[in-house]
Scaffold this motif. Structure first.
Motif, short mmCIF file in Angstrom:
data_model
loop_
_atom_site.label_atom_id
_atom_site.label_comp_id
_atom_site.label_asym_id
_atom_site.label_seq_id
_atom_site.Cartn_x
_atom_site.Cartn_y
_atom_site.Cartn_z
N GLU A 217 -2.80 -6.58 -10.15
CA GLU A 217 -2.14 -6.44 -8.85
C GLU A 217 -0.84 -7.22 -8.79
O GLU A 217 0.03 -6.91 -7.97
N PRO A 224 1.31 1.38 -9.21
CA PRO A 224 -0.05 1.30 -8.64
C PRO A 224 -1.04 2.24 -9.30
O PRO A 224 -2.19 1.89 -9.53
N PRO A 293 -1.72 4.30 -4.34
CA PRO A 293 -2.06 3.42 -3.22
C PRO A 293 -0.81 3.02 -2.43
O PRO A 293 0.21 2.64 -3.00
N GLY A 294 -0.91 3.13 -1.12
CA GLY A 294 0.23 2.85 -0.25
C GLY A 294 0.93 4.09 0.25
O GLY A 294 1.73 4.01 1.21
N ASP A 295 0.68 5.26 -0.37
CA ASP A 295 1.32 6.50 0.09
C ASP A 295 0.75 6.91 1.44
O ASP A 295 -0.43 6.69 1.74
N ARG A 305 -2.86 6.26 5.46
CA ARG A 305 -2.33 5.59 4.26
C ARG A 305 -3.43 5.48 3.21
O ARG A 305 -4.59 5.16 3.53
N THR A 307 -5.41 3.62 0.59
CA THR A 307 -5.69 2.22 0.29
C THR A 307 -6.34 2.03 -1.07
O THR A 307 -6.09 1.02 -1.73
N THR A 344 10.91 8.62 0.88
CA THR A 344 10.19 8.15 2.07
C THR A 344 10.83 8.62 3.36
O THR A 344 10.23 8.47 4.43
N GLU A 407 4.94 5.51 7.20
CA GLU A 407 3.66 4.81 7.17
C GLU A 407 3.41 4.04 8.46
O GLU A 407 2.26 3.68 8.77
#
Length: 458
Positions: A217, A224, A293-295, A305, A307, A344, A407
């Protein structure tokens, strides 16, 4: 018929004679030896004194431990910093009673030894209590309560059997209970070894994979998706090796498993079809990096979102905190809107209507100003307002603006923009339309009006 009955009676008589063929003198000798042991070693004054001392010291330790435990927990809570130190202090506080009992037993045993009294029973109990304290302290390092208790009970049982000298006979007894499968023999001892070794190896596999996940991480050069892929492959490999080692420990020949490979493949094809499909879909998602992850994405009416990307499912948390565990197969077979896949930035289109009597150009300018004043609306591309049609009751306008952080939600930014439009329209006399209908009455005939009681005219 008579000969057969005579033979059966003879067999029964022989069996009864074998079962009852015990030497009376030998039986009496065993009974006398057992009685002598009880009188010489158990039912003695020294044993009674030691039992009384054990009961007295246990009662004293139980009474004294309660106030001391509360005081120690208070000191740890107020003065100790750090999670691990607090946990160790709590473990010592919970073991305060056996620690006090051990101290009293040690002092009493020293006094009795100085007076040349027998302390055999006290020595055994002191050793058992010491082993229990040490095992509980070390098992407290295990985060899970169930596994910590299981480790403590198993370790203390082995220590107790070893202290009293029964470990060897217990192992022989467990090794004698079993059955044969072909040339291999499966005993209760091997099964226990396999369960223990398998549990330890599985725990170690999960611990190592979790440690690797935490390390990855903080690796900035890895995406990711690549972090999740490395973690999942490592975890699967470690679990596979742990299982194989545990099976090999109990003596299972892996060459025999080749016979069942065809049936196992059929079972996987039918019974585990969805599980395998979700697993393969998860690997595909990680390799092509279409979802990370995070999209922020939308699938089957679910907006939220990402996770977690798991081996079987993907966790999506919505704006209201609801967490959906969506099977990975749906991301392969269904349409997915990924708001952050390649860019984004997201454009929002908001319809707005004004009355025909209002100044259209002024309204368009005010809408653009309202969009520009909204905090999350970006300047490039610039917000615009277009005339898109003439409706039955209103002139149809459409505001178009871009945001770069979907997001954080899209409804809230639309609400902020519309509030600004409402304020500016009221300040500049732009009217919002109401539904209107023109009613035309035919000429050339009377119009009949009917009034009913309780109804207002019109």
């Amino acid at each position: 018929m008579a000969a057969t009955q005579s033979t059966a009676q003879s067999d029964v008589a022989d069996t009864v004679e074998k079962l009852t063929d015990v030497d009376p003198a030998e039986a009496m000798r065993l009974v006398e030896d057992a009685g002598d042991f009880l009188l010489d070693s158990v039912f003695t004054v020294a044993t009674a004194l030691q039992l009384g001392a054990l009961a007295a010291t246990f009662a004293i330790a139980s009474v004294a431990a309660k106030p001391l435990r509360r005081r120690l927990i208070g000191l740890v809570t107020r003065n100790v910093r750090g999670y691990r130190l607090k946990r160790f202090g709590a473990a010592v506080a919970n073991l305060l009673m056996p620690i006090l009992w051990l101290a009293l037993l040690s002092a009493l045993m020293a006094a009795l030894s100085a007076l040349a009294h027998d302390t055999t029973l006290l020595r055994v109990i002191t050793t058992l209590v010491s082993a229990w304290i040490v095992i509980r302290l070390f098992s407290g390092l295990v985060p899970d309560t169930f596994w910590a208790r299981a480790v403590a009970i198993a370790a203390w049982s082995l220590a107790a059997l070893s202290i009293v000298g029964w470990l060897g006979p217990a192992i022989d007894l467990l090794d004698g209970i079993g059955f044969s499968i072909g040339e291999a023999r499966l005993t209760l001892l091997l099964a226990i070894k396999g369960v223990v070794i398998g549990g330890v190896l599985l725990w170690a596999a999960f611990a190592l994979s979790s440690l690797l996940q935490r390390r990855l991480e903080h690796a900035p050069h890895l995406t990711p998706s690549l972090r999740v892929l490395i973690t999942q492959i490592t975890r699967f490999t470690l679990l596979l090796f742990a299982t194989l080692i545990a099976l090999n420990t109990i003596g299972i020949d892996f060459t025999a498993l080749a016979v069942f490979s065809g049936a196992l493949g059929v079972g996987l094809g039918f019974g585990l079809q969805k599980v395998v499909s979700n697993f393969v879909s998860g690997i595909i998602l990680l390799l092509d990096r279409s979802i990370e992850p995070g999209d922020v994405l939308e699938i089957s009416g679910t907006y939220g979102r990402v996770t977690t990307l798991g081996a079987r499912y993907t966790s999506v948390v919505t704006r209201d905190g609801t967490e959906y565990l969506i099977p990975n197969e749906q991301f392969i077979t269904e349409q997915v809107v990924n708001w952050a896949y390649s860019d984004t930035r997201v454009r929002r289109r908001v319809p707005i209507g004004i009355s025909y009597s209002s100044d259209m150009e002024l309204a368009r300018r005010l809408v653009v100003e309202a969009c520009a004043e909204t905090s999350r609306v970006i300047d490039n591309p610039k917000p615009v307002c277009h005339l898109v049609g003439f409706g039955d009751n209103a002139v149809d306008l459409e505001a178009r603006f871009w945001i770069a952080d979907p997001e954080n939600g899209v409804i809230n930014v639309t609400s902020d923009m519309l509030r600004a439009v409402w304020r500016k329209f009221h300040e500049n006399g732009i009217e919002f339309p109401f539904p209107q209908r023109d009613v035309h009455l035919k000429q050339g005939g009377p119009v009949e009006i009917v009034m009913r009681k309780g109804q207002a005219p019109g």
